[in-house]
Scaffold this active site. Structure first.
Site, PDB file in Angstrom:
ATOM      1  N   ASP A  25       0.825  -1.212   0.000  1.00  0.00           N
ATOM      2  CA  ASP A  25       0.000   0.000   0.000  1.00  0.00           C
ATOM      3  C   ASP A  25       0.859   1.263   0.000  1.00  0.00           C
ATOM      4  O   ASP A  25       2.002   1.250   0.453  1.00  0.00           O
ATOM      5  CB  ASP A  25      -0.926  -0.033   1.225  1.00  0.00           C
ATOM      6  CG  ASP A  25      -2.094   0.932   1.087  1.00  0.00           C
ATOM      7  OD1 ASP A  25      -2.401   1.364  -0.051  1.00  0.00           O
ATOM      8  OD2 ASP A  25      -2.708   1.272   2.121  1.00  0.00           O
ATOM      9  N   GLY A  26       0.272   2.358  -0.505  1.00  0.00           N
ATOM     10  CA  GLY A  26       0.908   3.672  -0.394  1.00  0.00           C
ATOM     11  C   GLY A  26       1.551   4.188  -1.669  1.00  0.00           C
ATOM     12  O   GLY A  26       2.231   5.226  -1.640  1.00  0.00           O
ATOM     13  N   SER A  53      -7.521  -5.183  -5.438  1.00  0.00           N
ATOM     14  CA  SER A  53      -8.609  -5.790  -4.662  1.00  0.00           C
ATOM     15  C   SER A  53      -9.917  -5.734  -5.448  1.00  0.00           C
ATOM     16  O   SER A  53     -10.056  -4.946  -6.398  1.00  0.00           O
ATOM     17  CB  SER A  53      -8.768  -5.055  -3.328  1.00  0.00           C
ATOM     18  OG  SER A  53      -9.433  -3.820  -3.516  1.00  0.00           O
ATOM     19  N   THR A  54     -10.879  -6.536  -5.008  1.00  0.00           N
ATOM     20  CA  THR A  54     -12.200  -6.505  -5.662  1.00  0.00           C
ATOM     21  C   THR A  54     -12.871  -5.142  -5.446  1.00  0.00           C
ATOM     22  O   THR A  54     -13.829  -4.822  -6.137  1.00  0.00           O
ATOM     23  CB  THR A  54     -13.119  -7.625  -5.114  1.00  0.00           C
ATOM     24  OG1 THR A  54     -13.059  -7.615  -3.682  1.00  0.00           O
ATOM     25  CG2 THR A  54     -12.709  -8.994  -5.627  1.00  0.00           C
ATOM     26  N   GLU A  55     -12.361  -4.358  -4.503  1.00  0.00           N
ATOM     27  CA  GLU A  55     -12.916  -3.016  -4.262  1.00  0.00           C
ATOM     28  C   GLU A  55     -12.175  -1.934  -5.059  1.00  0.00           C
ATOM     29  O   GLU A  55     -12.654  -0.803  -5.172  1.00  0.00           O
ATOM     30  CB  GLU A  55     -12.833  -2.668  -2.763  1.00  0.00           C
ATOM     31  CG  GLU A  55     -13.820  -3.418  -1.888  1.00  0.00           C
ATOM     32  CD  GLU A  55     -13.456  -4.892  -1.717  1.00  0.00           C
ATOM     33  OE1 GLU A  55     -14.341  -5.743  -1.911  1.00  0.00           O
ATOM     34  OE2 GLU A  55     -12.299  -5.194  -1.422  1.00  0.00           O
ATOM     35  N   ASN A  56     -10.993  -2.265  -5.603  1.00  0.00           N
ATOM     36  CA  ASN A  56     -10.217  -1.257  -6.327  1.00  0.00           C
ATOM     37  C   ASN A  56     -10.858  -0.836  -7.654  1.00  0.00           C
ATOM     38  O   ASN A  56     -10.449   0.164  -8.252  1.00  0.00           O
ATOM     39  CB  ASN A  56      -8.761  -1.713  -6.550  1.00  0.00           C
ATOM     40  CG  ASN A  56      -7.910  -1.698  -5.289  1.00  0.00           C
ATOM     41  OD1 ASN A  56      -7.016  -2.521  -5.095  1.00  0.00           O
ATOM     42  ND2 ASN A  56      -8.161  -0.734  -4.392  1.00  0.00           N
ATOM     43  N   ARG A 113     -12.015   2.842  -8.203  1.00  0.00           N
ATOM     44  CA  ARG A 113     -11.107   3.946  -8.536  1.00  0.00           C
ATOM     45  C   ARG A 113     -11.406   4.491  -9.930  1.00  0.00           C
ATOM     46  O   ARG A 113     -12.056   3.828 -10.724  1.00  0.00           O
ATOM     47  CB  ARG A 113      -9.662   3.453  -8.445  1.00  0.00           C
ATOM     48  CG  ARG A 113      -9.331   3.056  -7.025  1.00  0.00           C
ATOM     49  CD  ARG A 113      -7.880   2.746  -6.858  1.00  0.00           C
ATOM     50  NE  ARG A 113      -7.608   2.405  -5.476  1.00  0.00           N
ATOM     51  CZ  ARG A 113      -6.410   2.380  -4.925  1.00  0.00           C
ATOM     52  NH1 ARG A 113      -5.354   2.663  -5.651  1.00  0.00           N
ATOM     53  NH2 ARG A 113      -6.263   2.056  -3.649  1.00  0.00           N
ATOM     54  N   ARG A 155       2.152  -4.891   6.082  1.00  0.00           N
ATOM     55  CA  ARG A 155       1.409  -3.845   5.380  1.00  0.00           C
ATOM     56  C   ARG A 155       2.246  -2.586   5.383  1.00  0.00           C
ATOM     57  O   ARG A 155       2.698  -2.135   6.454  1.00  0.00           O
ATOM     58  CB  ARG A 155       0.042  -3.571   6.020  1.00  0.00           C
ATOM     59  CG  ARG A 155      -0.721  -2.483   5.231  1.00  0.00           C
ATOM     60  CD  ARG A 155      -2.191  -2.381   5.537  1.00  0.00           C
ATOM     61  NE  ARG A 155      -2.819  -1.455   4.586  1.00  0.00           N
ATOM     62  CZ  ARG A 155      -4.075  -1.512   4.167  1.00  0.00           C
ATOM     63  NH1 ARG A 155      -4.875  -2.454   4.624  1.00  0.00           N
ATOM     64  NH2 ARG A 155      -4.542  -0.645   3.290  1.00  0.00           N
ATOM     65  N   ILE A 161      -7.099  -4.687   7.332  1.00  0.00           N
ATOM     66  CA  ILE A 161      -6.820  -5.837   6.490  1.00  0.00           C
ATOM     67  C   ILE A 161      -7.295  -5.605   5.049  1.00  0.00           C
ATOM     68  O   ILE A 161      -6.787  -6.219   4.109  1.00  0.00           O
ATOM     69  CB  ILE A 161      -7.486  -7.103   7.107  1.00  0.00           C
ATOM     70  CG1 ILE A 161      -6.863  -7.428   8.478  1.00  0.00           C
ATOM     71  CG2 ILE A 161      -7.396  -8.310   6.189  1.00  0.00           C
ATOM     72  CD1 ILE A 161      -5.370  -7.724   8.467  1.00  0.00           C
ATOM     73  N   GLU A 200       1.260 -13.360  12.112  1.00  0.00           N
ATOM     74  CA  GLU A 200       1.836 -12.192  12.792  1.00  0.00           C
ATOM     75  C   GLU A 200       1.756 -10.994  11.837  1.00  0.00           C
ATOM     76  O   GLU A 200       2.069 -11.110  10.651  1.00  0.00           O
ATOM     77  CB  GLU A 200       3.306 -12.456  13.148  1.00  0.00           C
ATOM     78  CG  GLU A 200       3.505 -13.553  14.179  1.00  0.00           C
ATOM     79  CD  GLU A 200       2.933 -13.196  15.550  1.00  0.00           C
ATOM     80  OE1 GLU A 200       2.973 -12.010  15.930  1.00  0.00           O
ATOM     81  OE2 GLU A 200       2.444 -14.123  16.236  1.00  0.00           O
TER      82      GLU A 200
HETATM   83  C1  IPE Z   1      -5.383  -2.602  -0.303  1.00  0.00           C
HETATM   84  O1  IPE Z   1      -5.108  -1.267  -0.398  1.00  0.00           O
HETATM   85  C2  IPE Z   1      -5.335  -3.227  -1.672  1.00  0.00           C
HETATM   86  C3  IPE Z   1      -4.028  -3.323  -2.280  1.00  0.00           C
HETATM   87  C4  IPE Z   1      -2.894  -2.976  -1.745  1.00  0.00           C
HETATM   88  C5  IPE Z   1      -4.022  -3.872  -3.604  1.00  0.00           C
HETATM   89  P1  IPE Z   1      -6.232  -0.157  -0.540  1.00  0.00           P
HETATM   90  O2  IPE Z   1      -5.519   1.128  -0.681  1.00  0.00           O
HETATM   91  O3  IPE Z   1      -7.174  -0.521  -1.610  1.00  0.00           O
HETATM   92  O4  IPE Z   1      -6.979  -0.267   0.858  1.00  0.00           O
HETATM   93  P2  IPE Z   1      -7.846   0.795   1.648  1.00  0.00           P
HETATM   94  O5  IPE Z   1      -8.829   1.380   0.682  1.00  0.00           O
HETATM   95  O6  IPE Z   1      -6.907   1.830   2.165  1.00  0.00           O
HETATM   96  O7  IPE Z   1      -8.472   0.013   2.752  1.00  0.00           O
HETATM   97  C1  IPE Z   2      -1.476   0.357  -3.377  1.00  0.00           C
HETATM   98  O1  IPE Z   2      -1.285   1.734  -3.375  1.00  0.00           O
HETATM   99  C2  IPE Z   2      -1.714  -0.200  -4.751  1.00  0.00           C
HETATM  100  C3  IPE Z   2      -3.110  -0.532  -5.042  1.00  0.00           C
HETATM  101  C4  IPE Z   2      -4.109  -0.492  -4.196  1.00  0.00           C
HETATM  102  C5  IPE Z   2      -3.385  -0.936  -6.405  1.00  0.00           C
HETATM  103  P1  IPE Z   2      -2.492   2.745  -3.379  1.00  0.00           P
HETATM  104  O2  IPE Z   2      -2.848   3.059  -4.784  1.00  0.00           O
HETATM  105  O3  IPE Z   2      -3.610   2.250  -2.540  1.00  0.00           O
HETATM  106  O4  IPE Z   2      -1.823   4.000  -2.708  1.00  0.00           O
HETATM  107  P2  IPE Z   2      -2.464   4.961  -1.626  1.00  0.00           P
HETATM  108  O5  IPE Z   2      -2.956   4.121  -0.508  1.00  0.00           O
HETATM  109  O6  IPE Z   2      -3.582   5.695  -2.325  1.00  0.00           O
HETATM  110  O7  IPE Z   2      -1.344   5.858  -1.230  1.00  0.00           O
HETATM  111 MG    MG Z   3      -4.087   2.434  -0.592  1.00  0.00          MG
END
Ligand code: IPE
Ligand code: IPE
Ligand code: MG
Length: 234
Positions: free
Chosen positions: A17-18, A62-65, A68, A178, A185, A197
């Protein structure tokens, strides 16, 4: 600490993430964050293999991505295809077996073909499995498993037999990392992380490197895993 806790984990799972925040901080488009994230994955995969980790599961989409902006979703699909194309030879050289866990629905045909091709090509590699969770949701995985069980006409299951219906038959991860600080999660590996862990770092995924992986491993190796029992009981 008993002997077993000093071992390198067999399976590490990572919520990468990030990427977006990393890019924003640098005045770059989010896409550049995802590109930098792919570079991080290459480094971490190589180092995990060198350290003797047998399975690396990474959360890539993720299935929620899908919520975007379409442009970002398209870029993530494109980057994944590029990653597979570019990394094939390195995977063969480094003994990496690629697996992809997730739903096929919504993923374009060219990407699905590239996934299938790479999975086939690398299927006999044994050094490390790279399991990419793509269009993955922990709840979908469980519901898909239940539907397969119903289809098979199975009347009763156990925890062991249920696990076999999940997307992959990799043993549960000992360590979940993470990046980027969120303490949640986000629908990742709900079944498999019962006793995993958890290690969270504030560093964004593109800034996570070999030394940071070792830091996470050192922290993990100091943990006392109890699995509901007692340790050091006198
Ligand atoms: C989790 O990150 C999914 C991936 C890293 C692929 P998200 O950025 O989608 O999670 P939330 O929205 O902060 O919970
Ligand atoms: C993780 O980074 C990658 C995916 C979820 C595809 P993010 O795109 O969620 O980055 P942030 O959380 O917005 O910084
Ligand atoms: Mg993210």
């Amino acid at each position: 600490m008993s002997g077993s806790e000093k071992k390198i984990p067999n399976h590490i799972a990572i919520i990468m993430d990030g990427n977006g925040r990393w890019a924003k901080k640098r005045g770059l488009p989010r896409t550049m964050g995802h590109r930098a994230g792919a570079k991080s994955l290459k480094k971490i995969l190589t180092h995990a293999g060198e350290l003797g980790v047998k399975h690396l599961t990474v959360y890539a989409f993720s299935t929620e991505n899908w919520k975007r902006p379409q442009k970002e979703v398209d870029t993530l699909m494109k980057l994944f295809k590029e990653y597979l194309k570019n990394e094939k030879n390195t995977m063969m050289k480094n003994g990496v077996r690629l697996m992809v866990s997730g739903k096929k629905e919504g993923v374009n045909k060219e990407l699905l073909e590239e996934i299938e091709k790479t999975e086939k090509l690398t299927k006999d590699n044994t050094r490390i499995t790279l399991n990419i969770a793509f269009n993955y949701g922990g709840r979908s995985e469980i519901v898909d498993a239940v539907n397969k069980i119903i289809k098979d006409g199975i009347a009763e299951i156990t925890e062991e037999s249920f696990s076999k219906y999940l997307y992959s038959d990799i043993p549960d991860p000992e360590l979940l990392i993470r990046t980027s600080g969120e303490l949640r999660i986000s629908n990742f590996l709900l079944w498999q992380i019962a006793y995993t862990e958890i290690y969270v770092t504030d560093l964004a995924w593109p800034d996570f490197n070999e030394a940071e992986l070792e830091k996470a491993l050192n922290t993990y190796m100091k943990r006392e895993r109890r699995f509901g029992g007692l340790i050091n009981e006198k």
